[in-house]
Design a protein around this motif. Structure first.
Motif, PDB file in Angstrom:
ATOM      1  N   ARG A 164      22.486   1.470  26.293  1.00  0.00           N
ATOM      2  CA  ARG A 164      22.200   2.913  26.275  1.00  0.00           C
ATOM      3  C   ARG A 164      23.021   3.675  27.313  1.00  0.00           C
ATOM      4  NH1 ARG A 164      17.523   4.895  23.759  1.00  0.00           N
ATOM      5  NH2 ARG A 164      17.531   6.604  25.275  1.00  0.00           N
ATOM      6  N   ASN A 165      23.412   3.003  28.371  1.00  0.00           N
ATOM      7  CA  ASN A 165      24.213   3.666  29.394  1.00  0.00           C
ATOM      8  C   ASN A 165      25.584   4.079  28.852  1.00  0.00           C
ATOM      9  OD1 ASN A 165      22.226   3.371  31.400  1.00  0.00           O
ATOM     10  ND2 ASN A 165      22.941   1.296  31.892  1.00  0.00           N
ATOM     11  N   TRP A 167      26.071   5.470  26.013  1.00  0.00           N
ATOM     12  CA  TRP A 167      25.955   6.612  25.110  1.00  0.00           C
ATOM     13  C   TRP A 167      26.514   7.893  25.729  1.00  0.00           C
ATOM     14  CZ3 TRP A 167      20.359   5.990  22.705  1.00  0.00           C
ATOM     15  CH2 TRP A 167      20.311   4.760  22.035  1.00  0.00           C
TER      16      TRP A 167
END
Length: 551
Positions: A164-165, A167
């Motif tokens: 997710r980092n 994104w």
């Protein structure tokens, strides 16, 4: 008594409340008494704030351009024998681009790509695009290497976005956009069907770009580019903006790139896209009007947005305005022109901003004329017309349509010069290729534009010009063959639409884009004797180009 402000004495004398002679480095008073001199505090600095945002951004853009020029020779050149990436970066991502015309993709691509590992998703996506483009310059078919690299980029991106980092990582978002660029390129050449998978993926990342994102940051520029392509996509597909983008139209602000008039045009373009979609969806509706449908004054709404576009044009500084050459003797006679007239710009990107402006106005004019045609002009008057009658409105906007189409025609020589045949690498330095002289912009009104060399200007026109004007010409052809446009062909000058079709065909031949989708994937030179319905085939090609247009 005159107050000279706080004493400049040393710390020790001040604490003892005695007079200090302020000798440096230690005062004589402390030395005489054998005391440790505490030294002197710095005098307070009077600060006056001045807004230097524009200057800083311009300086930063200049330094960035210089750094990018230094990056080109080392971009994969030491480790990758394939020169396609340096060629792509130099001729498409750097030449002719600055913060006055930045859209947020190519301009941000160079610094981010240069910091990426060779097997990253962005590196692979850029390599796939570059290889595909280089294969066309070499007069080859779609590159097998580019397709394999594209597949590797997809696989790598899937692994990347599991974190997710990633994104909000500019490299991740640029990789998604580069893959959509590759898909659009394939659509134009007829090797793939149109898809918006990567475009929708980029839109899905928009909410995450809002987090901890200063307006002038790298991610803010990329976010603005995503909104730009969503507006363009909505116009092509005659649909409303997706909600993810619609809620962020306010993010399109000029302060992201001072001196760049693209954001302001996109902000107006969002209203044009929404009105265009609503109007054509309503006119295509065959059933009875429901109770929830409210009557709309389409003419008044279109006029209101058109006034915003006219105001935009008034705010563009003189050195970014087109220069119109009406004397045929000022141009090389080998350059095809319409009515011996040519508009010259400082770059492809600035010229394309003006053509986008014209395209937006054309959509509004089409709505106005179509609405007026549903009411007999002699009997039609709308609330916002004042003393204007339907007849006067019809004549006014018929003239506006002709004027806009003329301006598009006048821009063609700037992008194409006298080029013909197939575009090839030697063309970049071929002295036989004549373009409207860049020196024409060196007059008193255009001194600010004389920053790039004429050689660089020529190279970026030759490499990028055909793509830019192909997109606009396809829009004009589609304008008259779709959505009741056939009835407006009579408003044009005799033979004008045919001239536009010929120039569109010329540019697609220059880029080796097949007139029809060939099953063997190869480019076949045009044989006019085989194509009985050549105009119809050109119109179909224009529709295909519109599906994959990325400029």
């Amino acid at each position: 008594m005159v107050n000279h402000g706080p004493s400049g004495g040393c710390v020790t004398c001040k604490s003892r409340r005695v007079k200090c002679d302020e000798a440096k480095p230690e005062c004589h008073t402390c030395q005489r008494l054998n005391l440790r001199c505490g030294g002197y505090k710095a005098k307070p600095v009077k600060i006056r704030f001045k807004d230097q945002t524009s200057k800083v951004c311009n300086d930063l853009a200049s330094r960035q351009a210089a750094q990018n020029q230094q990056l080109v020779p080392c971009l994969r050149s030491l480790t990758d024998p394939d020169p396609s990436v340096p060629f792509f970066i130099r001729h498409y991502a750097m030449m002719g681009r600055d913060m006055k015309s930045s859209r947020g993709f190519f301009e941000m691509l160079v610094p981010v790509y240069a910091s990426e590992k060779q097997n990253s998703a962005l590196s692979l996506a850029v390599t796939a695009v570059a290889s595909e483009i280089m294969s066309r310059w070499r007069h080859e078919c779609s590159s097998r290497a580019s397709r394999e690299t594209y597949a590797q980029a997809i696989q790598c991106l899937r692994k990347t976005i599991e974190d997710r980092n990633e994104w909000t990582n500019p490299a991740t978002i640029l990789a998604v956009l580069a893959l959509q660029f590759y898909e659009n390129f394939a659509v134009i050449y007829g090797s793939k069907s149109a898809t918006s998978v990567h475009h929708n993926a980029a839109l899905s990342l928009l909410p995450f770009t809002d987090q901890n994102c200063p307006d002038g940051s790298l991610i803010a520029h990329i976010r603005r580019y995503i909104l730009h392509i969503e507006i363009s996509s909505a116009v092509r597909q005659k649909r409303l903006l997706q909600s993810t983008a619609h809620s962020r139209i306010g993010c399109i602000e000029p302060k992201i790139a001072p001196g760049n008039f693209g954001p302001a045009l996109d902000a107006i373009g969002a209203f044009v896209a929404e009105l265009h979609a609503s109007y054509w969806q309503r006119t295509a509706h065959k059933g009875p009007m429901s109770s929830t449908d409210l009557p709309r004054n389409w003419i008044a709404e279109a006029k209101r947005i058109d006034e915003q576009l006219l105001a935009w044009a008034q705010k563009v500084p003189q050195h970014l305005q087109p220069v119109r050459l009406t004397d045929g003797s000022a141009l090389d006679p080998s350059i095809p022109t319409y009515n011996s007239t040519c508009d010259v710009y400082i770059s492809c990107q600035i010229g394309t901003l003006w053509n986008e402006w014209r395209a937006q106005r054309l959509m509004l004019v089409k709505i106005i004329l179509s609405s007026l045609s549903t009411n007999p002009p002699g009997r039609f008057t709308h609330p916002d017309a004042g003393t204007s009658t339907g007849v006067e409105d019809f004549a006014r906007y018929k003239y506006t349509l002709q004027e806009l189409i003329d301006s598009v025609c006048y821009s063609v020589p700037f992008y194409l010069g006298n080029q013909g045949g197939w575009l090839s690498i030697p063309d970049l330095t071929d002295p036989a290729i004549r373009l409207p002289s860049y020196r024409l912009l060196g007059n008193a009104n255009h001194q600010k534009s004389a920053q790039k060399s004429e050689d660089e200007h020529r190279s970026h026109i030759i490499a990028q010009g055909p793509w830019h004007i192909m997109s606009m010409l396809s829009r004009v052809v589609a304008f008259f063959i779709e959505d009741y446009g056939q009835g407006m062909v009579s408003f044009l000058r005799p033979g004008q639409l045919q001239w536009i079709r010929q120039q569109f065909l010329r540019v697609t031949q220059l880029l080796r884009i097949p007139l029809e989708e060939a099953g063997d994937g190869r480019f076949h030179p045009l044989d006019r004797s085989v194509h009985a319905d050549l105009d119809g085939k050109i119109d179909n090609l224009a529709r295909r180009v519109r599906k994959g247009a990325f400029i």
